[in-house]
Design a protein around this motif. Structure first.
Motif, PDB file in Angstrom:
ATOM      1  N   ALA A   1       5.273  -9.736  -8.529  1.00  0.00           N
ATOM      2  CA  ALA A   1       5.766 -10.575  -9.624  1.00  0.00           C
ATOM      3  C   ALA A   1       6.948  -9.901 -10.315  1.00  0.00           C
ATOM      4  O   ALA A   1       6.932  -8.700 -10.558  1.00  0.00           O
ATOM      5  N   GLY A   2       7.979 -10.679 -10.597  1.00  0.00           N
ATOM      6  CA  GLY A   2       9.156 -10.151 -11.261  1.00  0.00           C
ATOM      7  C   GLY A   2      10.189  -9.550 -10.340  1.00  0.00           C
ATOM      8  O   GLY A   2      11.272  -9.153 -10.794  1.00  0.00           O
ATOM      9  N   CYS A   3       9.890  -9.482  -9.055  1.00  0.00           N
ATOM     10  CA  CYS A   3      10.821  -8.910  -8.072  1.00  0.00           C
ATOM     11  C   CYS A   3      11.916  -9.938  -7.754  1.00  0.00           C
ATOM     12  O   CYS A   3      11.637 -11.115  -7.550  1.00  0.00           O
ATOM     13  N   LYS A   4      13.156  -9.489  -7.720  1.00  0.00           N
ATOM     14  CA  LYS A   4      14.249 -10.371  -7.328  1.00  0.00           C
ATOM     15  C   LYS A   4      14.156 -10.644  -5.831  1.00  0.00           C
ATOM     16  O   LYS A   4      14.028  -9.727  -5.022  1.00  0.00           O
ATOM     17  N   LYS A   5      14.229 -11.932  -5.449  1.00  0.00           N
ATOM     18  CA  LYS A   5      14.080 -12.314  -4.050  1.00  0.00           C
ATOM     19  C   LYS A   5      15.305 -13.085  -3.571  1.00  0.00           C
ATOM     20  O   LYS A   5      15.758 -14.007  -4.250  1.00  0.00           O
ATOM     21  N   VAL A   6      15.820 -12.686  -2.414  1.00  0.00           N
ATOM     22  CA  VAL A   6      16.955 -13.371  -1.797  1.00  0.00           C
ATOM     23  C   VAL A   6      16.585 -13.692  -0.353  1.00  0.00           C
ATOM     24  O   VAL A   6      16.063 -12.827   0.370  1.00  0.00           O
ATOM     25  N   ALA A   7      16.820 -14.922   0.075  1.00  0.00           N
ATOM     26  CA  ALA A   7      16.514 -15.347   1.438  1.00  0.00           C
ATOM     27  C   ALA A   7      17.776 -15.888   2.097  1.00  0.00           C
ATOM     28  O   ALA A   7      18.520 -16.651   1.481  1.00  0.00           O
ATOM     29  N   VAL A   8      17.992 -15.495   3.346  1.00  0.00           N
ATOM     30  CA  VAL A   8      19.147 -15.954   4.114  1.00  0.00           C
ATOM     31  C   VAL A   8      18.637 -16.727   5.328  1.00  0.00           C
ATOM     32  O   VAL A   8      17.849 -16.196   6.122  1.00  0.00           O
ATOM     33  N   GLU A   9      19.066 -17.969   5.480  1.00  0.00           N
ATOM     34  CA  GLU A   9      18.635 -18.805   6.596  1.00  0.00           C
ATOM     35  C   GLU A   9      19.772 -19.738   6.991  1.00  0.00           C
ATOM     36  O   GLU A   9      20.284 -20.494   6.158  1.00  0.00           O
ATOM     37  N   ILE A  10      20.164 -19.695   8.247  1.00  0.00           N
ATOM     38  CA  ILE A  10      21.317 -20.471   8.709  1.00  0.00           C
ATOM     39  C   ILE A  10      20.990 -21.952   8.900  1.00  0.00           C
ATOM     40  O   ILE A  10      21.859 -22.812   8.761  1.00  0.00           O
ATOM     41  N   ASP A  11      19.737 -22.286   9.192  1.00  0.00           N
ATOM     42  CA  ASP A  11      19.364 -23.673   9.438  1.00  0.00           C
ATOM     43  C   ASP A  11      19.164 -24.401   8.111  1.00  0.00           C
ATOM     44  O   ASP A  11      18.311 -24.010   7.306  1.00  0.00           O
TER      45      ASP A  11
ATOM     46  N   HIS B   1       0.839  -1.210   0.000  1.00  0.00           N
ATOM     47  CA  HIS B   1       0.000   0.000   0.000  1.00  0.00           C
ATOM     48  C   HIS B   1       0.868   1.251   0.000  1.00  0.00           C
ATOM     49  O   HIS B   1       0.618   2.199  -0.769  1.00  0.00           O
ATOM     50  N   VAL B   2       1.901   1.264   0.836  1.00  0.00           N
ATOM     51  CA  VAL B   2       2.804   2.426   0.907  1.00  0.00           C
ATOM     52  C   VAL B   2       3.537   2.601  -0.420  1.00  0.00           C
ATOM     53  O   VAL B   2       3.668   3.716  -0.935  1.00  0.00           O
ATOM     54  N   LEU B   3       4.021   1.505  -0.979  1.00  0.00           N
ATOM     55  CA  LEU B   3       4.748   1.581  -2.251  1.00  0.00           C
ATOM     56  C   LEU B   3       3.848   2.110  -3.369  1.00  0.00           C
ATOM     57  O   LEU B   3       4.226   3.013  -4.118  1.00  0.00           O
ATOM     58  N   ASN B   4       2.651   1.551  -3.470  1.00  0.00           N
ATOM     59  CA  ASN B   4       1.736   1.963  -4.530  1.00  0.00           C
ATOM     60  C   ASN B   4       1.292   3.411  -4.363  1.00  0.00           C
ATOM     61  O   ASN B   4       1.167   4.151  -5.355  1.00  0.00           O
ATOM     62  N   ALA B   5       1.069   3.834  -3.119  1.00  0.00           N
ATOM     63  CA  ALA B   5       0.624   5.197  -2.863  1.00  0.00           C
ATOM     64  C   ALA B   5       1.673   6.222  -3.249  1.00  0.00           C
ATOM     65  O   ALA B   5       1.351   7.374  -3.563  1.00  0.00           O
ATOM     66  N   ASN B   6       2.928   5.786  -3.233  1.00  0.00           N
ATOM     67  CA  ASN B   6       4.024   6.698  -3.563  1.00  0.00           C
ATOM     68  C   ASN B   6       4.612   6.442  -4.950  1.00  0.00           C
ATOM     69  O   ASN B   6       5.655   6.989  -5.299  1.00  0.00           O
ATOM     70  N   GLY B   7       3.943   5.597  -5.719  1.00  0.00           N
ATOM     71  CA  GLY B   7       4.400   5.327  -7.073  1.00  0.00           C
ATOM     72  C   GLY B   7       5.740   4.630  -7.142  1.00  0.00           C
ATOM     73  O   GLY B   7       6.499   4.818  -8.091  1.00  0.00           O
ATOM     74  N   ILE B   8       6.029   3.814  -6.131  1.00  0.00           N
ATOM     75  CA  ILE B   8       7.318   3.118  -6.080  1.00  0.00           C
ATOM     76  C   ILE B   8       7.134   1.655  -6.477  1.00  0.00           C
ATOM     77  O   ILE B   8       6.226   0.982  -5.987  1.00  0.00           O
ATOM     78  N   LYS B   9       7.992   1.180  -7.356  1.00  0.00           N
ATOM     79  CA  LYS B   9       7.987  -0.225  -7.748  1.00  0.00           C
ATOM     80  C   LYS B   9       9.226  -0.902  -7.189  1.00  0.00           C
ATOM     81  O   LYS B   9      10.353  -0.575  -7.562  1.00  0.00           O
ATOM     82  N   ALA B  10       9.009  -1.809  -6.262  1.00  0.00           N
ATOM     83  CA  ALA B  10      10.132  -2.537  -5.656  1.00  0.00           C
ATOM     84  C   ALA B  10      10.606  -3.619  -6.618  1.00  0.00           C
ATOM     85  O   ALA B  10       9.809  -4.409  -7.127  1.00  0.00           O
ATOM     86  N   THR B  11      11.900  -3.657  -6.847  1.00  0.00           N
ATOM     87  CA  THR B  11      12.462  -4.642  -7.772  1.00  0.00           C
ATOM     88  C   THR B  11      13.295  -5.714  -7.071  1.00  0.00           C
ATOM     89  O   THR B  11      13.768  -6.647  -7.714  1.00  0.00           O
ATOM     90  N   SER B  12      13.492  -5.570  -5.756  1.00  0.00           N
ATOM     91  CA  SER B  12      14.294  -6.563  -5.046  1.00  0.00           C
ATOM     92  C   SER B  12      13.862  -6.635  -3.588  1.00  0.00           C
ATOM     93  O   SER B  12      13.487  -5.630  -2.984  1.00  0.00           O
ATOM     94  N   LEU B  13      13.901  -7.849  -3.029  1.00  0.00           N
ATOM     95  CA  LEU B  13      13.525  -8.076  -1.630  1.00  0.00           C
ATOM     96  C   LEU B  13      14.515  -9.038  -0.992  1.00  0.00           C
ATOM     97  O   LEU B  13      14.880 -10.054  -1.589  1.00  0.00           O
ATOM     98  N   LEU B  14      14.941  -8.709   0.202  1.00  0.00           N
ATOM     99  CA  LEU B  14      15.815  -9.572   0.991  1.00  0.00           C
ATOM    100  C   LEU B  14      15.093  -9.970   2.267  1.00  0.00           C
ATOM    101  O   LEU B  14      14.580  -9.113   2.991  1.00  0.00           O
TER     102      LEU B  14
END
Length: 222
Positions: free
Chosen positions: A164-174, A136-149
């Motif tokens: 959709a199309g956003c680059k996703k990176v996940a870090v998990e030690i287990d 909601h915050v991103l859309n209200a400000n016209g921001i398109k997120a292209t990556s998520l960690l």
């Protein structure tokens, strides 16, 4: 309905088996398997798993009987829970590729024990609410997120926040949680290590150590 540790452990074992088969055979998961994977809740609160080292030593029927008796006498553990721990050891054998108590067995067992006091996954309702608020915050400000960690990702609950199309990176030690997370979210890049070591895997340009930037960083660290 209260938390059922035995059922949670059984659900975890079923999820680990499915995830290992998906990952080791590099295949797509079915819808039925997705439901099994989603029941994985980690080992938080299952204090009986501290005794997995004893289960690792069981090889014969006689040793199994003695093990169950010892668990009852020393820890007041019922036989169903003791047998479930033996089933967990069988899954570890599958992951390692052999039975016994090798260093690889001990590494996985230690990871399970280390998670007992910390692995409590974020409810899907909370994840959905956070995702809705962020988008909601991103859309209200016209921001398109292209990556998520997602750090301390568990099985990657917050990866669903990404569009959709956003680059996703996940870090998990287990390693077990990361394996199940990959089976659930194969479109994300998974790093099985502590977050403090993330620069070993991403963001370094020509050895200069420049950290990669992300539009969204999501986590619910214990």
């Amino acid at each position: 309905m209260g938390y059922n540790k035995l059922q949670a452990l059984r659900d975890n074992i079923a999820a680990i088996k499915v995830a290992y088969d998906i990952v080791s055979n590099q295949r797509q998961r079915t819808e039925e398997e997705v439901e099994i994977l989603r029941k994985y809740s980690g080992f938080g609160g299952i204090k009986e798993a501290y005794q997995i080292d004893d289960a690792l030593m069981v090889e014969t029927d006689e040793e199994e009987y003695a093990y169950i008796l010892e668990m009852q006498q020393k820890y007041k553990m019922d036989s169903d829970m003791s047998l479930a721990l033996l089933d967990l050891v069988n899954v570890i054998d599958l992951m390692v590729g052999e039975s016994g108590c090798t260093d690889k067995h001990k590494m996985i067992a230690n990871s399970i024990k280390a998670s007992i006091r910390t692995a409590f996954y974020t409810p899907t309702e909370v994840v959905s609410a956070v995702g809705d608020a962020v988008n909601h915050v991103l859309n209200a400000n016209g921001i398109k997120a292209t990556s998520l960690l997602e750090t301390s990702a568990g099985t990657g609950g917050f990866l669903s926040v990404a569009a959709a199309g956003c680059k996703k990176v996940a870090v998990e030690i287990d390693p077990i949680s990361a394996m199940i997370g990959y089976a659930l979210n194969p479109d994300a890049d998974w790093i099985t290590d502590g977050f403090q070591n993330i620069d070993k895997y991403i963001g370094k340009e020509k050895g200069e150590g420049n950290s990669e930037k992300f539009d969204i960083v999501a986590s619910n660290v214990p």
